[in-house]
Write a protein that holds these residues in place. Structure first.
Motif, PDB file in Angstrom:
ATOM      1  N   ARG A 133     -33.799  -0.632 -64.058  1.00 45.18           N
ATOM      2  CA  ARG A 133     -32.879  -1.448 -64.862  1.00 45.18           C
ATOM      3  C   ARG A 133     -33.188  -2.906 -64.582  1.00 45.18           C
ATOM      4  O   ARG A 133     -33.319  -3.311 -63.437  1.00 45.18           O
ATOM      5  N   LYS A 134     -33.286  -3.707 -65.628  1.00 43.72           N
ATOM      6  CA  LYS A 134     -33.563  -5.129 -65.466  1.00 43.72           C
ATOM      7  C   LYS A 134     -32.309  -5.852 -64.981  1.00 43.72           C
ATOM      8  O   LYS A 134     -31.185  -5.387 -65.184  1.00 43.72           O
ATOM      9  N   ALA A 135     -32.524  -7.006 -64.384  1.00 44.25           N
ATOM     10  CA  ALA A 135     -31.400  -7.862 -64.012  1.00 44.25           C
ATOM     11  C   ALA A 135     -30.742  -8.350 -65.293  1.00 44.25           C
ATOM     12  O   ALA A 135     -31.411  -8.560 -66.314  1.00 44.25           O
ATOM     13  N   ARG A 136     -29.428  -8.504 -65.256  1.00 49.69           N
ATOM     14  CA  ARG A 136     -28.727  -8.909 -66.471  1.00 49.69           C
ATOM     15  C   ARG A 136     -27.457  -9.675 -66.104  1.00 49.69           C
ATOM     16  O   ARG A 136     -27.014  -9.650 -64.963  1.00 49.69           O
ATOM     17  N   THR A 137     -26.884 -10.307 -67.099  1.00 44.78           N
ATOM     18  CA  THR A 137     -25.628 -11.017 -66.917  1.00 44.78           C
ATOM     19  C   THR A 137     -24.531 -10.242 -67.631  1.00 44.78           C
ATOM     20  O   THR A 137     -24.651  -9.921 -68.810  1.00 44.78           O
ATOM     21  N   CYS A 138     -23.483  -9.928 -66.893  1.00 43.02           N
ATOM     22  CA  CYS A 138     -22.326  -9.225 -67.444  1.00 43.02           C
ATOM     23  C   CYS A 138     -21.102 -10.094 -67.239  1.00 43.02           C
ATOM     24  O   CYS A 138     -21.198 -11.216 -66.760  1.00 43.02           O
ATOM     25  N   PHE A 139     -19.958  -9.540 -67.590  1.00 45.59           N
ATOM     26  CA  PHE A 139     -18.739 -10.287 -67.314  1.00 45.59           C
ATOM     27  C   PHE A 139     -17.646  -9.351 -66.835  1.00 45.59           C
ATOM     28  O   PHE A 139     -17.622  -8.172 -67.165  1.00 45.59           O
ATOM     29  N   ASN A 140     -16.773  -9.901 -66.015  1.00 46.20           N
ATOM     30  CA  ASN A 140     -15.628  -9.169 -65.507  1.00 46.20           C
ATOM     31  C   ASN A 140     -14.606  -9.082 -66.636  1.00 46.20           C
ATOM     32  O   ASN A 140     -14.146 -10.110 -67.141  1.00 46.20           O
ATOM     33  N   PRO A 141     -14.207  -7.882 -67.077  1.00 45.55           N
ATOM     34  CA  PRO A 141     -13.291  -7.775 -68.208  1.00 45.55           C
ATOM     35  C   PRO A 141     -11.890  -8.349 -67.944  1.00 45.55           C
ATOM     36  O   PRO A 141     -11.213  -8.765 -68.873  1.00 45.55           O
ATOM     37  N   ARG A 142     -11.486  -8.408 -66.689  1.00 46.24           N
ATOM     38  CA  ARG A 142     -10.162  -8.972 -66.371  1.00 46.24           C
ATOM     39  C   ARG A 142     -10.153 -10.488 -66.421  1.00 46.24           C
ATOM     40  O   ARG A 142      -9.259 -11.093 -66.994  1.00 46.24           O
TER      41      ARG A 142
END
Length: 90
Positions: free
Chosen positions: A57-66
């Motif tokens: 899996r490549k590195a990626r940017t996600c976000f905290n849903p809260r």
């Protein structure tokens, strides 16, 4: 189905002579063999059942849903399972 139910099913398949302990040992040995095979070869194919493989899996940017805060997720390896044709048919 959970692990105990699977052990009971294996015991039924093995027949009257098999105990639950014997079925549990068989299941645990199978799971350990699959883990070792995937770790060593990065791929394990069981004809009629499916294929376990290691995928990057490549590195990626996600976000905290809260909080909607952006989080950087590092690259990682995961195990994928692709069912075989006979398994899909059932």
């Amino acid at each position: 189905m959970n692990k105990q139910q699977l052990i009971e099913e294996i015991q039924k398949i093995l027949g009257k002579d098999a105990t639950k302990a014997c079925a549990e040992k068989a299941l645990n040995a199978t799971i350990e063999a699959i883990k070792a095979g995937v770790k060593k070869n990065k791929k394990l194919q069981l004809i009629g059942f499916g294929t376990f493989s290691v995928v990057e899996r490549k590195a990626r940017t996600c976000f905290n849903p809260r909080t909607r805060e952006k989080i950087k997720v590092k690259a990682s390896k995961v195990v994928r399972f692709k069912p075989g044709a006979a398994f899909k048919a059932k």
